[in-house]
Design an enzyme around this catalytic site. Structure first.
Site, mmCIF file in Angstrom:
data_model
loop_
_atom_site.group_PDB
_atom_site.id
_atom_site.type_symbol
_atom_site.label_atom_id
_atom_site.label_comp_id
_atom_site.label_asym_id
_atom_site.label_seq_id
_atom_site.Cartn_x
_atom_site.Cartn_y
_atom_site.Cartn_z
ATOM 1 N N SER A 7 1.162 0.892 10.351
ATOM 2 C CA SER A 7 0.430 0.491 11.559
ATOM 3 C C SER A 7 1.323 -0.366 12.445
ATOM 4 O O SER A 7 1.745 -1.459 12.066
ATOM 5 C CB SER A 7 -0.824 -0.304 11.185
ATOM 6 O OG SER A 7 -1.323 -0.908 12.358
ATOM 7 N N HIS A 32 0.521 4.897 12.806
ATOM 8 C CA HIS A 32 -0.871 4.528 13.085
ATOM 9 C C HIS A 32 -0.889 3.584 14.284
ATOM 10 O O HIS A 32 -0.251 2.524 14.274
ATOM 11 C CB HIS A 32 -1.446 3.857 11.834
ATOM 12 C CG HIS A 32 -2.898 3.537 11.900
ATOM 13 N ND1 HIS A 32 -3.883 4.462 11.618
ATOM 14 C CD2 HIS A 32 -3.541 2.382 12.194
ATOM 15 C CE1 HIS A 32 -5.070 3.889 11.739
ATOM 16 N NE2 HIS A 32 -4.903 2.629 12.093
ATOM 17 N N ASP A 34 -3.222 1.284 16.680
ATOM 18 C CA ASP A 34 -4.516 0.609 16.743
ATOM 19 C C ASP A 34 -4.844 0.187 18.169
ATOM 20 O O ASP A 34 -4.277 -0.780 18.682
ATOM 21 C CB ASP A 34 -4.485 -0.643 15.849
ATOM 22 C CG ASP A 34 -4.559 -0.289 14.382
ATOM 23 O OD1 ASP A 34 -5.479 0.435 13.999
ATOM 24 O OD2 ASP A 34 -3.675 -0.734 13.619
ATOM 25 N N MET A 36 -7.382 -1.458 20.684
ATOM 26 C CA MET A 36 -8.535 -2.380 20.651
ATOM 27 C C MET A 36 -8.881 -2.832 22.064
ATOM 28 O O MET A 36 -7.977 -3.158 22.845
ATOM 29 C CB MET A 36 -8.196 -3.618 19.828
ATOM 30 C CG MET A 36 -7.758 -3.304 18.412
ATOM 31 S SD MET A 36 -7.361 -4.829 17.553
ATOM 32 C CE MET A 36 -6.792 -4.182 15.989
ATOM 33 N N HIS A 65 -6.077 5.268 16.349
ATOM 34 C CA HIS A 65 -7.341 4.685 15.883
ATOM 35 C C HIS A 65 -7.973 3.923 17.047
ATOM 36 O O HIS A 65 -7.500 2.845 17.424
ATOM 37 C CB HIS A 65 -7.017 3.757 14.687
ATOM 38 C CG HIS A 65 -8.187 3.023 14.128
ATOM 39 N ND1 HIS A 65 -8.052 1.988 13.225
ATOM 40 C CD2 HIS A 65 -9.525 3.183 14.317
ATOM 41 C CE1 HIS A 65 -9.247 1.529 12.888
ATOM 42 N NE2 HIS A 65 -10.158 2.226 13.550
ATOM 43 N N MET A 67 -10.516 1.642 18.501
ATOM 44 C CA MET A 67 -11.539 0.615 18.242
ATOM 45 C C MET A 67 -12.067 0.163 19.601
ATOM 46 O O MET A 67 -11.809 -0.951 20.060
ATOM 47 C CB MET A 67 -10.916 -0.543 17.453
ATOM 48 C CG MET A 67 -10.693 -0.198 16.002
ATOM 49 S SD MET A 67 -9.539 -1.329 15.193
ATOM 50 C CE MET A 67 -8.009 -0.524 15.616
ATOM 51 N N MET A 136 -12.604 1.858 6.842
ATOM 52 C CA MET A 136 -12.077 0.502 7.059
ATOM 53 C C MET A 136 -12.253 -0.285 5.772
ATOM 54 O O MET A 136 -13.361 -0.376 5.228
ATOM 55 C CB MET A 136 -12.839 -0.221 8.183
ATOM 56 C CG MET A 136 -12.535 0.208 9.601
ATOM 57 S SD MET A 136 -10.797 0.350 10.042
ATOM 58 C CE MET A 136 -10.160 -1.293 9.707
ATOM 59 N N GLY A 141 -10.091 -5.276 13.805
ATOM 60 C CA GLY A 141 -9.769 -6.252 14.844
ATOM 61 C C GLY A 141 -8.442 -6.945 14.614
ATOM 62 O O GLY A 141 -7.760 -7.294 15.575
ATOM 63 N N GLY A 144 -3.456 -8.069 8.604
ATOM 64 C CA GLY A 144 -3.230 -9.161 7.655
ATOM 65 C C GLY A 144 -4.460 -9.717 6.962
ATOM 66 O O GLY A 144 -4.411 -10.826 6.434
ATOM 67 N N ASP A 174 -7.743 1.939 5.666
ATOM 68 C CA ASP A 174 -7.071 1.049 6.617
ATOM 69 C C ASP A 174 -7.463 -0.414 6.411
ATOM 70 O O ASP A 174 -8.621 -0.778 6.613
ATOM 71 C CB ASP A 174 -7.477 1.516 8.034
ATOM 72 C CG ASP A 174 -6.744 0.813 9.148
ATOM 73 O OD1 ASP A 174 -5.843 0.002 8.868
ATOM 74 O OD2 ASP A 174 -7.084 1.095 10.323
ATOM 75 N N GLY A 176 -5.468 -4.237 4.591
ATOM 76 C CA GLY A 176 -5.197 -4.985 3.362
ATOM 77 C C GLY A 176 -4.503 -4.191 2.267
ATOM 78 O O GLY A 176 -4.550 -4.571 1.097
ATOM 79 N N GLY A 196 0.016 -2.143 7.563
ATOM 80 C CA GLY A 196 0.598 -2.867 8.687
ATOM 81 C C GLY A 196 1.489 -3.992 8.217
ATOM 82 O O GLY A 196 2.708 -3.833 8.065
HETATM 83 C C1 DX5 Z 1 -7.335 -3.424 11.757
HETATM 84 C C2 DX5 Z 1 -6.472 -2.225 12.031
HETATM 85 C C3 DX5 Z 1 -5.473 -1.935 10.980
HETATM 86 C C4 DX5 Z 1 -4.446 -3.012 10.771
HETATM 87 C C5 DX5 Z 1 -4.056 -2.998 9.324
HETATM 88 O O1 DX5 Z 1 -8.323 -3.506 12.718
HETATM 89 O O2 DX5 Z 1 -7.279 -1.067 12.182
HETATM 90 O O3 DX5 Z 1 -4.839 -0.673 11.180
HETATM 91 O O4 DX5 Z 1 -3.306 -2.832 11.566
HETATM 92 O O5 DX5 Z 1 -3.240 -4.076 9.084
HETATM 93 P P1 DX5 Z 1 -2.950 -4.613 7.628
HETATM 94 O O6 DX5 Z 1 -2.289 -3.486 6.863
HETATM 95 O O7 DX5 Z 1 -2.040 -5.750 7.881
HETATM 96 O O8 DX5 Z 1 -4.257 -5.023 7.013
HETATM 97 ZN ZN ZN Z 2 -6.271 0.993 12.197
#
Ligand code: DX5
Ligand code: ZN
Length: 215
Positions: A7, A32, A34, A36, A65, A67, A136, A141, A144, A174, A176, A196
């Site tokens: 990501s 990936h 993201d 937002m 993705h 959001m 998810m 959002g 980390g 997606d 953690g 990510g």
């Molecule tokens: C969260 C995103 C994820 C995020 C994952 O809203 O959709 O794609 O980047 O990041 P990590 O892998 O750090 O949890």
């Molecule tokens: Zn994502």
């Protein structure tokens, strides 16, 4: 399948070109992206111009993705920007079936994302039409965050639904993800892991991507 989608949200945007080069050299399967809007999720990331810039230098397919609220307004723009897969949130779509048809009509793979509180069973009447489901494993959002353990159960349940309905949908997870979580997710039936901070925060991102695919 054991696929990995780094990501880009966790990349260093001061050197985005170099980060994409790193992904090009790795055996990552997708990038990936993201997107937002600060409304559907409490954070703003980036939109079509950045996706389009990534597309110009990226040799991996873009997994976008969304959001955002009203995703139907932007499907065409993200297709134009180079998306290979477009994911919309179940929670953001009143007319989900028609949005999925629109995505597929543009020659893009269509995917639906479920927030942690949204039940897999709600996909029963749409699963046969989907190319992918994104689960998810954190609240969307931010990168980390800590992985939500209930996701393993959702992956198994989704795998069962896919088999029962003769669907060819892939399962992506997606949030953690690390080596320990990733191994269990693959065992539960996940096909694609998004990672990510675990990739971009590691000393050897190319090696980390490789190891994630071999768990
Ligand atoms: C969260 C995103 C994820 C995020 C994952 O809203 O959709 O794609 O980047 O990041 P990590 O892998 O750090 O949890
Ligand atoms: Zn994502």
């Amino acid at each position: 399948m054991r696929l990995v989608a780094p990501s880009i949200l966790a990349a260093d945007f001061n050197k985005l070109g170099e980060e994409i080069e790193m992904i090009n050299k790795s055996n990552a399967d997708f990038v990936h992206c993201d997107v937002m809007d600060g409304v559907f999720v409490p954070n703003i990331s980036f939109g079509q111009p950045i996706v389009q810039s990534i597309f110009k230098i990226c040799r991996k397919p873009l997994d976008v993705h969304l959001m955002i609220v009203n995703p139907e307004k932007y499907i065409h723009e993200f297709q134009q920007a180079g998306a290979s897969i477009i994911t919309v949130h179940y929670e953001a779509c009143t007319h989900l079936h028609s949005i999925i048809e629109e995505i597929k009509g543009l020659g893009v793979k269509a995917s639906v994302c479920l927030n942690p509180h949204t039940s897999v069973g709600l996909l029963e009447d749409i699963i046969a039409d989907l190319d992918m489901v994104l689960l998810m494993s954190v609240n969307p959002g931010f990168g980390g965050q800590k992985f939500i353990e209930n996701t393993y159960h959702k992956v198994s349940e989704l795998k069962e639904l896919i088999l029962n309905k003769n669907s060819s949908a892939m399962i992506e997870v997606d949030g953690g993800v690390n080596f320990e979580v990733g191994k269990k997710l693959y065992e539960a039936g996940a096909d694609i892991l998004v990672a990510g901070s675990f990739v971009f925060g590691s000393d050897e991102p190319i090696e980390t991507i490789s190891r994630l695919k071999q768990l």
